[in-house]
Design a protein around this motif. Structure first.
Motif, PDB file in Angstrom:
ATOM      1  N   LEU A 127      -9.366 -69.061  89.977  1.00  0.00           N
ATOM      2  CA  LEU A 127      -9.105 -68.919  88.691  1.00  0.00           C
ATOM      3  C   LEU A 127      -9.302 -69.831  87.690  1.00  0.00           C
ATOM      4  O   LEU A 127      -7.891 -70.711  87.513  1.00  0.00           O
ATOM      5  N   LEU A 128      -9.690 -70.695  87.616  1.00  0.00           N
ATOM      6  CA  LEU A 128      -9.798 -72.234  86.920  1.00  0.00           C
ATOM      7  C   LEU A 128      -9.560 -72.250  85.615  1.00  0.00           C
ATOM      8  O   LEU A 128      -8.816 -73.118  85.330  1.00  0.00           O
ATOM      9  N   THR A 129      -9.509 -71.598  85.175  1.00  0.00           N
ATOM     10  CA  THR A 129      -9.358 -71.325  83.143  1.00  0.00           C
ATOM     11  C   THR A 129      -8.137 -70.201  83.253  1.00  0.00           C
ATOM     12  O   THR A 129      -8.006 -70.910  81.373  1.00  0.00           O
ATOM     13  N   LEU A 130      -7.589 -69.380  83.889  1.00  0.00           N
ATOM     14  CA  LEU A 130      -7.187 -67.885  83.793  1.00  0.00           C
ATOM     15  C   LEU A 130      -5.461 -68.723  82.647  1.00  0.00           C
ATOM     16  O   LEU A 130      -5.021 -68.468  81.412  1.00  0.00           O
ATOM     17  N   ALA A 131      -4.773 -69.030  83.710  1.00  0.00           N
ATOM     18  CA  ALA A 131      -3.746 -69.835  83.188  1.00  0.00           C
ATOM     19  C   ALA A 131      -3.843 -70.649  82.076  1.00  0.00           C
ATOM     20  O   ALA A 131      -2.623 -70.165  81.493  1.00  0.00           O
ATOM     21  N   GLY A 132      -4.571 -71.128  81.405  1.00  0.00           N
ATOM     22  CA  GLY A 132      -4.838 -72.187  80.549  1.00  0.00           C
ATOM     23  C   GLY A 132      -4.861 -71.123  79.070  1.00  0.00           C
ATOM     24  O   GLY A 132      -4.254 -71.397  78.681  1.00  0.00           O
ATOM     25  N   ASP A 133      -5.849 -70.383  79.530  1.00  0.00           N
ATOM     26  CA  ASP A 133      -6.521 -69.639  78.926  1.00  0.00           C
ATOM     27  C   ASP A 133      -4.822 -68.670  78.285  1.00  0.00           C
ATOM     28  O   ASP A 133      -4.852 -68.195  77.177  1.00  0.00           O
ATOM     29  N   ILE A 134      -4.440 -67.674  79.401  1.00  0.00           N
ATOM     30  CA  ILE A 134      -3.072 -67.167  78.751  1.00  0.00           C
ATOM     31  C   ILE A 134      -2.417 -67.918  78.411  1.00  0.00           C
ATOM     32  O   ILE A 134      -1.658 -67.711  77.146  1.00  0.00           O
ATOM     33  N   GLU A 135      -2.017 -69.592  78.302  1.00  0.00           N
ATOM     34  CA  GLU A 135      -1.139 -70.462  77.323  1.00  0.00           C
ATOM     35  C   GLU A 135      -0.938 -70.573  76.512  1.00  0.00           C
ATOM     36  O   GLU A 135      -0.681 -69.856  75.415  1.00  0.00           O
ATOM     37  N   ASN A 136      -2.837 -70.263  75.934  1.00  0.00           N
ATOM     38  CA  ASN A 136      -3.263 -70.962  74.850  1.00  0.00           C
ATOM     39  C   ASN A 136      -3.370 -69.482  74.025  1.00  0.00           C
ATOM     40  O   ASN A 136      -3.330 -69.201  72.705  1.00  0.00           O
ATOM     41  N   ASN A 137      -3.327 -68.770  74.548  1.00  0.00           N
ATOM     42  CA  ASN A 137      -3.391 -67.132  73.938  1.00  0.00           C
ATOM     43  C   ASN A 137      -1.976 -66.368  74.064  1.00  0.00           C
ATOM     44  O   ASN A 137      -2.213 -65.033  73.332  1.00  0.00           O
ATOM     45  N   ALA A 138      -1.224 -66.979  74.306  1.00  0.00           N
ATOM     46  CA  ALA A 138       0.185 -66.177  74.801  1.00  0.00           C
ATOM     47  C   ALA A 138       0.852 -65.197  74.052  1.00  0.00           C
ATOM     48  O   ALA A 138       0.771 -64.291  73.987  1.00  0.00           O
ATOM     49  N   LEU A 139      -0.007 -65.429  71.922  1.00  0.00           N
ATOM     50  CA  LEU A 139       0.936 -64.196  71.089  1.00  0.00           C
ATOM     51  C   LEU A 139      -0.517 -63.855  70.858  1.00  0.00           C
ATOM     52  O   LEU A 139      -0.254 -62.449  69.989  1.00  0.00           O
ATOM     53  N   SER A 140      -1.536 -63.875  71.773  1.00  0.00           N
ATOM     54  CA  SER A 140      -2.484 -62.610  71.736  1.00  0.00           C
ATOM     55  C   SER A 140      -3.257 -62.600  72.142  1.00  0.00           C
ATOM     56  O   SER A 140      -4.538 -62.777  72.723  1.00  0.00           O
ATOM     57  N   LEU A 141      -3.115 -61.901  73.477  1.00  0.00           N
ATOM     58  CA  LEU A 141      -3.041 -62.028  75.218  1.00  0.00           C
ATOM     59  C   LEU A 141      -4.237 -61.197  74.893  1.00  0.00           C
ATOM     60  O   LEU A 141      -5.246 -61.094  76.164  1.00  0.00           O
ATOM     61  N   SER A 142      -4.509 -59.840  73.682  1.00  0.00           N
ATOM     62  CA  SER A 142      -6.149 -58.985  74.056  1.00  0.00           C
ATOM     63  C   SER A 142      -6.677 -59.552  73.895  1.00  0.00           C
ATOM     64  O   SER A 142      -8.304 -59.767  73.771  1.00  0.00           O
ATOM     65  N   LYS A 143      -6.846 -60.719  73.468  1.00  0.00           N
ATOM     66  CA  LYS A 143      -8.183 -61.652  72.957  1.00  0.00           C
ATOM     67  C   LYS A 143      -9.163 -62.561  74.262  1.00  0.00           C
ATOM     68  O   LYS A 143      -9.676 -62.397  74.116  1.00  0.00           O
TER      69      LYS A 143
END
Ligand code: DGL
Length: 240
Positions: A132-148
């Protein structure tokens, strides 16, 4: 006798999931958490880049006199643990997806991981590997709003309904329930319990008296306050 000092190192917030698991299962130890959030994600970087980041960060961690360092990151563990263990005089443990033990029977087993981690398992016969090429980055960038995070975007090529689902990246554990809702596996695995077993064995060998005092947790490095915030506001509430 001072409590053992266990330093956890991840590319960012993902290793907080392992910290959570270890903190729930050990007592009387001191944890130091280091996230290299400024350079996260590691999972798409070259092996040489990950190697050099790991080496520099371990030099930094060595100044804290750790009893043991844990790569709270599958990517780091698979890419650099063997080499780094030879270069430093403290033990380094890692987190590894429990793949081999699940490949014995005729089941559909799916591994989700970063690009680098997926390369280690691409030749395992019968294992369905999904980088999953971008999921870890997405989690990192939205750590305070994971539901987004739109998981459909990341998981759209994976057919739901498998026997075993292996979460091969510590970041994904922050969305474990959501990923399970999406993919509907019969069972879910990750590397945390294996790391706990290795660590418990190591602590036993240290012969430090077992005590039931509360663990101390310190956040270190440039992103200490950010990781501390994610720890208290997000991760500690997740049952992993
Ligand atoms: N959390 C890490 C892992 O387990 C790294 C994710 C990343 O930085 O790409 O692989």
């Amino acid at each position: 006798m001072k409590p053992p000092r266990i330093a956890l190192f991840d590319s960012g917030v993902g290793g907080l999931s392992l910290l959570n698991y270890l903190n729930q299962n050990l007592s009387g130890v001191t944890f130091l958490y280091y996230g290299d959030n400024a350079n996260s994600p590691y999972g798409n970087k070259t092996k040489a880049d990950i190697f050099s980041l790991a080496f520099d960060r371990l030099l930094y961690l060595s100044t804290f006199n750790p009893s043991v360092v844990i790569f709270a990151c599958n990517t780091l563990s698979l890419t650099t643990l063997n080499e780094m263990s030879k270069l430093f005089d403290f033990p380094i443990l890692g987190v590894f997806p429990p793949v081999e033990s699940l490949m014995k029977n005729d089941c559909r087993t799916v591994l989700l991981s970063t690009q680098r981690t997926s390369e280690f398992y691409s030749s395992v016969s019968g294992l369905e590997v999904h980088p999953l090429l971008t999921l870890a980055g997405d989690i990192e960038n939205n750590a305070l709003s994971l539901s987004k995070i739109c998981l459909t975007k990341h998981l759209k090529y994976i057919k739901e309904g498998m026997d075993n689902l292996i979460l091969g990246c510590t970041h994904y554990l922050l969305l474990k329930n959501e990923i399970v809702d999406h993919l509907k596996p019969r069972k879910v695995y990750d590397g945390a319990s294996n790391t706990l077993n290795m660590l418990a064995k190591y602590l036993q060998n240290l012969k430090t008296p077992v005590n039931h005092l509360e663990n101390q947790i310190y956040f270190i490095g440039n992103s200490a306050s950010f990781n501390k915030k994610i720890w208290f506001s997000v991760v500690k509430n997740i049952k992993i």
